[in-house]
Design an enzyme around this catalytic site. Structure first.
Site, PDB file in Angstrom:
ATOM      1  N   SER A  61       0.834  -1.211   0.000  1.00 60.99           N
ATOM      2  CA  SER A  61       0.000   0.000   0.000  1.00 60.99           C
ATOM      3  C   SER A  61       0.868   1.259   0.000  1.00 60.99           C
ATOM      4  O   SER A  61       2.022   1.228   0.423  1.00 60.99           O
ATOM      5  CB  SER A  61      -0.907   0.014   1.232  1.00 60.99           C
ATOM      6  OG  SER A  61      -1.690  -1.157   1.275  1.00 60.99           O
TER       7      SER A  61
HETATM    8  N1  SAM Z   1      -0.544  -4.876   3.913  1.00 55.28           N
HETATM    9  C1  SAM Z   1       0.261  -5.209   2.775  1.00 55.28           C
HETATM   10  C2  SAM Z   1       1.667  -4.696   2.845  1.00 55.28           C
HETATM   11  O1  SAM Z   1       2.046  -4.081   3.869  1.00 55.28           O
HETATM   12  O2  SAM Z   1       2.435  -4.951   1.912  1.00 55.28           O
HETATM   13  C3  SAM Z   1      -0.399  -4.849   1.475  1.00 55.28           C
HETATM   14  C4  SAM Z   1      -1.590  -5.669   1.240  1.00 55.28           C
HETATM   15  S1  SAM Z   1      -2.173  -5.850  -0.409  1.00 55.28           S
HETATM   16  C5  SAM Z   1      -2.855  -4.259  -0.719  1.00 55.28           C
HETATM   17  C6  SAM Z   1      -3.574  -6.920  -0.091  1.00 55.28           C
HETATM   18  C7  SAM Z   1      -3.193  -8.337   0.214  1.00 55.28           C
HETATM   19  O3  SAM Z   1      -4.358  -9.037   0.648  1.00 55.28           O
HETATM   20  C8  SAM Z   1      -2.684  -9.116  -1.003  1.00 55.28           C
HETATM   21  O4  SAM Z   1      -1.402  -9.616  -0.747  1.00 55.28           O
HETATM   22  C9  SAM Z   1      -3.713 -10.242  -1.160  1.00 55.28           C
HETATM   23  O5  SAM Z   1      -3.168 -11.454  -1.635  1.00 55.28           O
HETATM   24  C10 SAM Z   1      -4.227 -10.376   0.259  1.00 55.28           C
HETATM   25  N2  SAM Z   1      -5.521 -11.044   0.407  1.00 55.28           N
HETATM   26  C11 SAM Z   1      -6.624 -10.973  -0.397  1.00 55.28           C
HETATM   27  N3  SAM Z   1      -7.611 -11.732   0.104  1.00 55.28           N
HETATM   28  C12 SAM Z   1      -7.141 -12.299   1.255  1.00 55.28           C
HETATM   29  C13 SAM Z   1      -7.699 -13.166   2.229  1.00 55.28           C
HETATM   30  N4  SAM Z   1      -8.946 -13.640   2.134  1.00 55.28           N
HETATM   31  N5  SAM Z   1      -6.929 -13.553   3.274  1.00 55.28           N
HETATM   32  C14 SAM Z   1      -5.661 -13.090   3.401  1.00 55.28           C
HETATM   33  N6  SAM Z   1      -5.073 -12.253   2.505  1.00 55.28           N
HETATM   34  C15 SAM Z   1      -5.808 -11.849   1.452  1.00 55.28           C
END
Ligand code: SAM
Length: 224
Positions: A61
């Protein structure tokens, strides 16, 4: 310009923007090296205020979003926090720096559990968290976080870093009375709304829309 100087310039901008409003959020952003959580060829962009690709079609993000969410979470030393969407592991470490600061006694430390649905990214996040020195305060788990993480519940704070169709009931159930949940709600690849959910001491739920955001979609049982 050196990364250290670029970081200070960005902190100045984020304060002017209102994304950084408190000392703990500012210090956490200063302490955790965002460059360590990026693929090597993107490290020079670590202190641009933009999301960046981290592989598997996902992103880390933007700094303003990380700081703004940390402010809205109203974090305190000792809190137990669940993050859904570990990605690179960066955001979880900035939270750990507030709930379990490096310069505070360990017996006062809180903890961050961060869950990631893509196995390669869970492994990437775990390596980054270790490398940055947060392995004792951040636990990375591979799994579907749309169902929460019942094993370590209840949590003082929960944040979701992917956009959901609605608020998953398990996340509300796993929040302590007095707890706060932040979650983007809305359709994939369009503008969504960042919602702040407060669970009152009597169990009542209050929800408030904070601002328009764009996140990758939440997958899994309660996702898209
Ligand atoms: N917080 C992260 C960072 O500091 O790099 C960025 C997060 S990214 C915007 C969103 C993440 O959510 C992705 O890596 C995606 O694979 C994950 N994601 C999507 N659905 C999910 C779920 N049901 N459970 C866990 N992770 C999930």
């Amino acid at each position: 310009m050196s990364l250290a100087r670029e970081k200070e310039r960005l902190i100045h901008e984020l304060k002017a923007l209102g994304a950084i409003r408190s000392k703990p959020v500012e210090e956490a952003f200063r302490k955790v090296p965002r460059e360590l959580f990026l693929p090597e060829h993107l490290r020079m962009y670590a202190y641009l205020d933009t999301p960046l690709p981290i592989g598997s079609g996902q992103t880390i993000s933007a700094p303003h979003m990380v700081c703004l969410m940390n402010e809205e979470l109203e974090l305190k030393i000792g809190y137990k926090v669940l993050e859904v969407g570990a990605g690179s592991g960066y955001h979880a470490c900035t939270i750990a720096e507030i709930v379990a600061p490096s310069d505070t006694e360990r017996n006062l430390w809180g903890h961050v559990w961060t869950i990631e649905i893509i196995e390669d990214l869970a492994n990437y996040a775990r390596r980054n968290v270790e490398k940055a020195g947060y392995g004792d305060r951040v636990t990375v788990i591979h799994g579907d976080g749309s169902k929460g993480l019942a094993e370590y519940a209840p949590y003082d704070r929960i944040l979701v870093t992917a956009a959901a169709p609605d608020i998953p009931q398990p996340l509300i159930d796993q929040l302590k009375p007095g707890g706060i949940l932040l979650i983007p709600i809305g359709r994939p690849y369009s503008t969504q709304v960042l919602v702040k959910v407060e669970k009152k001491m009597d169990g009542r739920i209050e929800r408030r829309s904070l601002l328009d955001v764009i996140f990758v979609p939440l997958r899994g049982d309660y996702g898209w």
